[in-house]
Design an enzyme around this catalytic site. Structure first.
Site, mmCIF file in Angstrom:
data_model
loop_
_atom_site.group_PDB
_atom_site.id
_atom_site.type_symbol
_atom_site.label_atom_id
_atom_site.label_comp_id
_atom_site.label_asym_id
_atom_site.label_seq_id
_atom_site.Cartn_x
_atom_site.Cartn_y
_atom_site.Cartn_z
ATOM 1 N N GLY A 12 -11.153 109.200 -20.363
ATOM 2 C CA GLY A 12 -12.225 109.209 -21.347
ATOM 3 C C GLY A 12 -11.840 108.721 -22.730
ATOM 4 C CB SER A 13 -9.063 106.743 -24.179
ATOM 5 O OG SER A 13 -9.120 105.488 -23.556
ATOM 6 C CG ASN A 14 -12.851 102.676 -23.613
ATOM 7 O OD1 ASN A 14 -12.869 101.939 -24.600
ATOM 8 N ND2 ASN A 14 -12.056 102.474 -22.572
ATOM 9 C CG MET A 90 -13.128 104.134 -12.262
ATOM 10 S SD MET A 90 -13.153 102.581 -13.200
ATOM 11 C CE MET A 90 -11.992 101.645 -12.220
ATOM 12 N NE ARG A 91 -18.855 107.838 -7.572
ATOM 13 C CZ ARG A 91 -18.376 107.989 -6.347
ATOM 14 N NH1 ARG A 91 -19.002 107.476 -5.313
ATOM 15 N NH2 ARG A 91 -17.259 108.660 -6.140
ATOM 16 C CG LEU A 93 -24.591 102.934 -12.234
ATOM 17 C CD1 LEU A 93 -25.155 102.752 -13.639
ATOM 18 C CD2 LEU A 93 -24.623 104.408 -11.823
ATOM 19 C CG ASN A 107 -18.922 98.608 -17.283
ATOM 20 O OD1 ASN A 107 -18.396 99.721 -17.311
ATOM 21 N ND2 ASN A 107 -18.390 97.601 -16.599
ATOM 22 C CG HIS A 109 -14.004 94.703 -16.412
ATOM 23 N ND1 HIS A 109 -13.695 95.547 -15.365
ATOM 24 C CD2 HIS A 109 -13.322 93.558 -16.190
ATOM 25 C CE1 HIS A 109 -12.867 94.914 -14.540
ATOM 26 N NE2 HIS A 109 -12.624 93.711 -15.015
ATOM 27 C CG ASP A 145 -16.462 95.001 -13.488
ATOM 28 O OD1 ASP A 145 -16.901 95.970 -14.130
ATOM 29 O OD2 ASP A 145 -15.503 95.081 -12.713
HETATM 30 C C1 GAR Z 1 -10.653 101.415 -19.336
HETATM 31 O O1 GAR Z 1 -9.594 100.502 -19.453
HETATM 32 C C2 GAR Z 1 -11.907 100.709 -18.859
HETATM 33 O O2 GAR Z 1 -12.056 99.422 -19.409
HETATM 34 C C3 GAR Z 1 -11.674 100.633 -17.386
HETATM 35 O O3 GAR Z 1 -11.138 101.896 -17.049
HETATM 36 C C4 GAR Z 1 -10.396 102.399 -18.181
HETATM 37 C C5 GAR Z 1 -10.906 103.778 -18.496
HETATM 38 O O4 GAR Z 1 -10.108 104.392 -19.481
HETATM 39 N N1 GAR Z 1 -12.879 100.343 -16.657
HETATM 40 C C6 GAR Z 1 -12.927 99.595 -15.544
HETATM 41 O O5 GAR Z 1 -11.939 99.149 -15.004
HETATM 42 C C7 GAR Z 1 -14.327 99.365 -14.991
HETATM 43 N N2 GAR Z 1 -14.330 98.281 -14.064
HETATM 44 P P1 GAR Z 1 -10.673 105.625 -20.308
HETATM 45 O O6 GAR Z 1 -11.158 106.664 -19.289
HETATM 46 O O7 GAR Z 1 -9.485 106.124 -21.082
HETATM 47 O O8 GAR Z 1 -11.774 105.137 -21.194
#
Ligand code: GAR
Length: 209
Positions: A12-14, A90-91, A93, A107, A109, A145
């Site tokens: 969940g850092s984003n 990571m699912r 929709l 989203n 990516h 994506d």
């Molecule tokens: C992030 O790097 C995000 O871009 C990626 O998962 C990570 C989640 O990190 N998403 C994908 O690969 C989606 N196709 P986070 O939980 O620390 O935000």
């Protein structure tokens, strides 16, 4: 302020970067809830620590994808979100889900789309001999994506990079790109029209990226 529900599957850092940006009084959106398909997602505790309501919807608790999404949609309605931010969710929709929130799902990516969609993006970028990598925040459409880009930011790929070191470098620009993209969409400066991202004028880029 636009109401945002963030969807996560992991650390969940984003989502945290969005919540921190939204703590500024002039930010045009607020994170009203965090949903996860994983009860053990580390981001849930981080959101709760900030006082943000969280909900987990483990896929195995539901008979199929439709029932899973129906439960999520019902819970979403209760929060009346203007926007949904997928942040490491990571699912995929379903088309029906996306249609309910058309043009209102974002989203992030960790690649310069349309290059390297899907999993294992960083190793694939290294294997392809890329000299730059980066991230894309885009409107969600049916394909994985896919969908028009709102903000992109680039970082160098270094000769000694592993997927892990590259992922960490990309993540630093993700944390600046997602708040910027959310701001632009929440302010109505970028919208999805006819499957394209439309802007009224020149857009700021992620500083220093
Ligand atoms: C992030 O790097 C995000 O871009 C990626 O998962 C990570 C989640 O990190 N998403 C994908 O690969 C989606 N196709 P986070 O939980 O620390 O935000």
């Amino acid at each position: 302020r636009k109401r945002v529900v963030a969807f996560i599957s992991g650390g969940g850092s984003n989502m945290l970067a969005l919540a921190k940006a939204a703590a500024a009084p002039d930010f045009p959106a607020e994170i009203v809830a965090v949903f996860s398909d994983k009860a053990e997602a580390g981001g849930l505790e981080k959101a709760a620590a900030l006082g943000i309501p969280t909900r987990a919807f483990p896929r195995r608790d539901f008979s199929g994808k439709e029932a899973h999404e129906a439960a999520i949609l019902a819970a979403l309605d209760a929060h009346a979100p203007d926007l949904i931010c997928l942040a490491g969710y990571m699912r995929l929709l379903s088309a029906a889900f996306i249609a309910r929130y058309e043009g209102r799902i974002l989203n992030i990516h960790p690649a310069l789309l349309p290059l390297f969609p899907g999993l294992d993006t960083h190793q694939r970028a290294i294997d392809a001999g890329m000299r730059i990598a980066g991230c894309t925040v885009h409107f969600v459409t049916e394909g994985m994506d896919e969908g028009p880009s709102i903000v992109q930011a680039a970082v160098p790929v270094r000769p000694d990079d592993t997927a892990g070191t590259l992922a960490a470098r990309v993540l630093t620009v993700e944390h600046r790109s997602y708040p910027l993209a959310l701001r632009l969409v929440a302010e109505g400066r970028v919208r999805m029209e006819g499957g394209r991202a439309v802007a009224d004028g020149p857009l700021p880029s992620v500083e220093g990226a």
